[in-house]
Design a protein around this motif. Structure first.
Motif, PDB file in Angstrom:
ATOM      1  N   GLY A 104       1.760  -1.985  -6.856  1.00  0.00           N
ATOM      2  CA  GLY A 104       0.858  -2.136  -5.678  1.00  0.00           C
ATOM      3  C   GLY A 104      -0.484  -1.474  -5.625  1.00  0.00           C
ATOM      4  N   VAL A 105      -0.955  -1.028  -4.475  1.00  0.00           N
ATOM      5  CA  VAL A 105      -2.322  -0.517  -4.248  1.00  0.00           C
ATOM      6  C   VAL A 105      -2.011   1.161  -3.800  1.00  0.00           C
ATOM      7  CG1 VAL A 105      -4.423  -0.364  -2.740  1.00  0.00           C
ATOM      8  CG2 VAL A 105      -3.533  -2.460  -3.514  1.00  0.00           C
ATOM      9  N   ILE A 106      -2.539   2.011  -4.666  1.00  0.00           N
ATOM     10  CA  ILE A 106      -2.565   3.633  -4.186  1.00  0.00           C
ATOM     11  C   ILE A 106      -3.497   3.855  -3.306  1.00  0.00           C
ATOM     12  CG2 ILE A 106      -4.056   4.357  -6.093  1.00  0.00           C
ATOM     13  CD1 ILE A 106      -0.616   6.063  -5.398  1.00  0.00           C
ATOM     14  N   VAL A 107      -2.930   4.878  -2.393  1.00  0.00           N
ATOM     15  CA  VAL A 107      -4.045   5.237  -1.294  1.00  0.00           C
ATOM     16  C   VAL A 107      -3.931   6.773  -1.274  1.00  0.00           C
ATOM     17  CG1 VAL A 107      -4.434   5.396   1.298  1.00  0.00           C
ATOM     18  CG2 VAL A 107      -3.267   3.403  -0.021  1.00  0.00           C
ATOM     19  N   PRO A 108      -4.800   7.470  -2.107  1.00  0.00           N
ATOM     20  CA  PRO A 108      -4.585   8.895  -2.562  1.00  0.00           C
ATOM     21  C   PRO A 108      -5.223   9.582  -0.946  1.00  0.00           C
ATOM     22  CG  PRO A 108      -5.858   7.993  -4.046  1.00  0.00           C
ATOM     23  CD  PRO A 108      -5.769   6.970  -3.074  1.00  0.00           C
ATOM     24  N   LYS A 148       0.783  -1.106   0.071  1.00  0.00           N
ATOM     25  CA  LYS A 148      -0.130  -0.006  -0.114  1.00  0.00           C
ATOM     26  C   LYS A 148       1.004   1.212   0.055  1.00  0.00           C
ATOM     27  CE  LYS A 148      -3.461  -2.678   1.303  1.00  0.00           C
ATOM     28  NZ  LYS A 148      -2.886  -3.676   2.000  1.00  0.00           N
ATOM     29  N   ILE A 149       0.750   1.998  -0.904  1.00  0.00           N
ATOM     30  CA  ILE A 149       1.388   3.212  -1.081  1.00  0.00           C
ATOM     31  C   ILE A 149       0.679   4.501  -0.989  1.00  0.00           C
ATOM     32  CG2 ILE A 149       3.059   4.566  -2.780  1.00  0.00           C
ATOM     33  CD1 ILE A 149       3.973   1.742  -3.626  1.00  0.00           C
ATOM     34  N   ALA A 195      -9.147  -7.018  -8.494  1.00  0.00           N
ATOM     35  CA  ALA A 195      -8.796  -6.796  -7.274  1.00  0.00           C
ATOM     36  C   ALA A 195      -8.532  -5.286  -6.787  1.00  0.00           C
ATOM     37  CB  ALA A 195      -7.359  -7.280  -7.181  1.00  0.00           C
ATOM     38  N   MET A 196      -8.669  -5.139  -5.273  1.00  0.00           N
ATOM     39  CA  MET A 196      -8.262  -3.756  -5.140  1.00  0.00           C
ATOM     40  C   MET A 196      -7.280  -3.175  -5.383  1.00  0.00           C
ATOM     41  SD  MET A 196      -8.419  -2.248  -1.155  1.00  0.00           S
ATOM     42  CE  MET A 196      -6.633  -3.062  -0.689  1.00  0.00           C
ATOM     43  N   SER A 197      -7.156  -1.919  -6.064  1.00  0.00           N
ATOM     44  CA  SER A 197      -6.021  -1.161  -6.767  1.00  0.00           C
ATOM     45  C   SER A 197      -5.980   0.173  -6.040  1.00  0.00           C
ATOM     46  CB  SER A 197      -6.092  -1.297  -8.194  1.00  0.00           C
ATOM     47  OG  SER A 197      -4.820  -0.720  -8.790  1.00  0.00           O
ATOM     48  N   VAL A 198      -7.078   0.827  -5.661  1.00  0.00           N
ATOM     49  CA  VAL A 198      -7.248   2.045  -5.168  1.00  0.00           C
ATOM     50  C   VAL A 198      -8.007   1.961  -3.972  1.00  0.00           C
ATOM     51  CG1 VAL A 198      -7.948   4.497  -5.568  1.00  0.00           C
ATOM     52  CG2 VAL A 198      -7.214   3.115  -7.553  1.00  0.00           C
ATOM     53  N   LEU A 199      -7.541   2.488  -2.794  1.00  0.00           N
ATOM     54  CA  LEU A 199      -8.158   2.690  -1.472  1.00  0.00           C
ATOM     55  C   LEU A 199      -8.059   4.128  -1.198  1.00  0.00           C
ATOM     56  CD1 LEU A 199      -9.090   1.118   0.976  1.00  0.00           C
ATOM     57  CD2 LEU A 199      -6.661   1.014   1.496  1.00  0.00           C
ATOM     58  N   LEU A 200      -9.484   4.579  -0.908  1.00  0.00           N
ATOM     59  CA  LEU A 200      -9.859   5.930  -0.818  1.00  0.00           C
ATOM     60  C   LEU A 200     -10.624   6.128   0.251  1.00  0.00           C
ATOM     61  CD1 LEU A 200     -10.891   6.642  -4.317  1.00  0.00           C
ATOM     62  CD2 LEU A 200      -9.516   8.209  -3.237  1.00  0.00           C
ATOM     63  N   PHE A 201     -10.189   6.881   1.198  1.00  0.00           N
ATOM     64  CA  PHE A 201     -10.883   7.089   2.646  1.00  0.00           C
ATOM     65  C   PHE A 201     -11.789   8.293   2.546  1.00  0.00           C
ATOM     66  CE2 PHE A 201      -7.621   4.215   3.817  1.00  0.00           C
ATOM     67  CZ  PHE A 201      -8.135   3.546   4.796  1.00  0.00           C
ATOM     68  N   THR A 202     -12.943   7.944   2.803  1.00  0.00           N
ATOM     69  CA  THR A 202     -14.135   8.829   2.729  1.00  0.00           C
ATOM     70  C   THR A 202     -15.110   8.927   4.164  1.00  0.00           C
ATOM     71  OG1 THR A 202     -16.035   9.782   1.453  1.00  0.00           O
ATOM     72  CG2 THR A 202     -15.619   7.312   1.346  1.00  0.00           C
ATOM     73  N   SER A 203     -15.550  10.182   4.464  1.00  0.00           N
ATOM     74  CA  SER A 203     -16.237  10.253   5.435  1.00  0.00           C
ATOM     75  C   SER A 203     -17.682  10.021   5.194  1.00  0.00           C
ATOM     76  CB  SER A 203     -15.871  11.394   6.483  1.00  0.00           C
ATOM     77  OG  SER A 203     -16.385  12.683   5.430  1.00  0.00           O
ATOM     78  N   GLY A 204     -18.050  10.481   3.802  1.00  0.00           N
ATOM     79  CA  GLY A 204     -19.619  10.640   3.409  1.00  0.00           C
ATOM     80  C   GLY A 204     -20.360  11.362   4.072  1.00  0.00           C
ATOM     81  N   VAL A 207     -12.903   2.955   0.787  1.00  0.00           N
ATOM     82  CA  VAL A 207     -13.492   2.588  -0.186  1.00  0.00           C
ATOM     83  C   VAL A 207     -12.428   1.748  -1.217  1.00  0.00           C
ATOM     84  CG1 VAL A 207     -14.881   3.009  -2.468  1.00  0.00           C
ATOM     85  CG2 VAL A 207     -15.164   4.433  -0.231  1.00  0.00           C
ATOM     86  N   MET A 208     -12.949   0.491  -1.380  1.00  0.00           N
ATOM     87  CA  MET A 208     -12.011  -0.476  -2.021  1.00  0.00           C
ATOM     88  C   MET A 208     -12.351  -0.303  -3.365  1.00  0.00           C
ATOM     89  SD  MET A 208     -11.355  -3.637   0.419  1.00  0.00           S
ATOM     90  CE  MET A 208     -12.968  -4.040   0.395  1.00  0.00           C
ATOM     91  N   LEU A 209     -11.751   0.066  -4.526  1.00  0.00           N
ATOM     92  CA  LEU A 209     -12.012   0.470  -6.124  1.00  0.00           C
ATOM     93  C   LEU A 209     -10.969  -0.644  -6.674  1.00  0.00           C
ATOM     94  CD1 LEU A 209     -12.576   3.941  -6.487  1.00  0.00           C
ATOM     95  CD2 LEU A 209     -14.382   2.265  -6.265  1.00  0.00           C
TER      96      LEU A 209
END
Length: 465
Positions: free
Chosen positions: A116-120, A93-94, A211-220, A228-230
């Protein structure tokens, strides 16, 4: 969300081909992509010698620019990705944090095209929030802009125990506190040497498009951050659908203004633009929007209603400097609307040429998202000769679900669902208000390590609530 939505979707099937109304393009088999490597392959194959990015490298007058063509961008993605892989980061995770800039885009695709998996991460978050995302995602690497390191990143890293490698987007040295430290420039040189010596570990890496490639954190709307796994196919499906609905091509250019860590900007103003072979420039900041629009002369702008309303208010203020000018301007708007209605589509551009010149002279398409648009402003902007289109979506949907089209466009509507996406309203009251649910390939995989939250919104039949 409680909304009343009227969905219109027409299909005509003739000899095995599907023709879509509402000015939607036909997506050929060769235009279909499952992952970002395929996106880049397609763009380099079609637009290799065209400009992908224009970068300001000197802010003094006269400014100096670097122009990067698609082939060059692809080479730098491969170099950086190869260097990251050689560091032992396959599957890691990067995190990436910083302002809208070329190195952010480069990092995003270098990570996802075989590493890997990007974490913006939002650069405006407080130190404890950044640390929470790094800890929760178990990020081993953080790619960051030197501009924000001293702002809150140092404090965030003190609250984190997962990051072991820091990579600076700038050629700067910062206190790494016993962590490995590199700059992107160093890694590009390292990757180039590895490729010259025959290292194909990155180039030949298999990509699992689902597979999960982008992991975004959102409070909604809950205030509780969720990951959020995209997958790459989630986002590529949305890119395909957006492309079918928008009137854009390789001759277009955009000015990236909205925060790029958000899926709206990232999918629509970065990845979809690369898919179309167009050019990306980056805004120097909100205070410089007017200057940058003149400087780069974009044909498309992706904005939120607040910015559009600000632009509109300035136009109207200038047009209403005295009662005579105000009446004349309103008459011109009414006349332009009437001419457009009977087929004179370019009436607005000709009648409001001065307004267009103020906005760079080439702007023709404005996309509004992330909030409701004032229909009066939408109508007036369209009458001035700008195509103002509205969209609706959310992070969990990669993010776009609906977008208005050229045909049947209503100023108070976000338009019908995009191709291959289903949207309906359930639990309607007597006035037709209810809960919007959606289904399609663009819907997220789920919430990271939160099966209960996932089960609450993702049903077995594929509908997202």
């Amino acid at each position: 969300m409680q909304l009343t939505v009227k969905l219109v979707y027409h299909l005509f099937i003739l000899k095995g081909m599907i023709f879509l109304k509402n000015d939607e393009k036909i997506l050929s088999q060769e235009d279909r992509i499952d992952n970002f490597r395929e996106l880049l392959d397609r763009s380099v194959r079609r637009y290799g010698e065209r400009e992908a990015f224009i970068l300001k490298i000197n802010h003094k007058e006269p400014a100096e620019y670097r122009r990067i063509i698609y082939k060059e961008f692809r080479e730098e993605v491969d170099r950086l990705g190869t260097a990251l892989t050689e560091l032992g980061l396959k599957g890691a995770k990067i995190g990436v944090i910083g302002e809208n800039r070329y190195e952010w885009c480069l990092s995003y695709l270098a990570v996802t095209c075989g590493c890997g998996v990007i974490v913006p991460i939002d650069k405006e978050l407080h130190a404890d929030e950044v640390a929470m995302i790094l800890n929760q995602s178990e990020a081993e690497v953080l790619i960051f802009s030197g501009k924000i390191f001293d702002k809150n990143l140092q404090d965030a890293l003190k609250l984190n125990d997962t990051v072991r490698i820091l990579i600076c987007m700038d050629e700067e040295r910062h206190d790494a506190e016993n962590k490995e430290y590199f700059t992107i420039g160093e890694l590009l040189q390292r990757g180039a040497r590895l490729l010259e010596n025959g290292d194909r570990s990155y180039l030949d890496a298999e990509i699992d498009s689902h597979a999960m490639s982008v992991l975004l954190f959102t409070s909604g709307t809950t205030g509780v951050a969720k990951g959020v796994m995209l997958s790459q196919r989630n986002i590529c499906a949305d890119i395909e659908s957006v492309t079918q609905c928008l009137d854009n091509d390789c001759t277009d250019s955009v000015l990236s203004i909205l925060p790029i860590h958000h899926t709206y900007e990232c999918t629509c103003d970065f990845l979809e633009i690369l898919y179309m072979g167009a050019r990306i420039a980056f805004c120097d900041g909100l205070r410089y929007i007017a200057k940058n629009v003149q400087e780069y002369q974009p044909t498309i702008l992706m904005l939120v209603p607040l910015i559009i309303e600000n632009v509109y208010s300035k136009i109207m203020k200038q047009a209403s400097s005295n009662p005579v000018k105000r009446v004349a301007f309103r008459c011109m708007l009414w006349t332009s609307g009437g001419l457009q209605h009977i087929g004179f589509k370019n009436a607005g551009r000709k009648m409001f040429r001065q307004v267009h010149e103020t906005l760079g002279g080439r702007l023709r398409l404005i996309i509004a998202g992330a909030a409701a648009m004032n229909p009066k402003i939408s109508k007036d902007m369209n009458r001035m000769g700008f195509k103002l289109r509205q969209g609706y979506g959310l992070t969990e949907c990669s993010p776009i679900l609906c977008v208005s089209r050229d045909t049947g466009n209503a100023d108070a509507s976000v338009g019908p669902a995009m191709p291959r996406i289903e949207v309906k309203i359930v639990n309607q009251d007597k006035d037709g208000r209810g809960e919007i649910v959606a289904r399609g390939e663009n819907i997220m995989l789920g919430y990271y390590r939160d099966p209960e939250a996932t089960a609450a919104v993702l049903k077995e039949d594929g509908w997202f609530y």
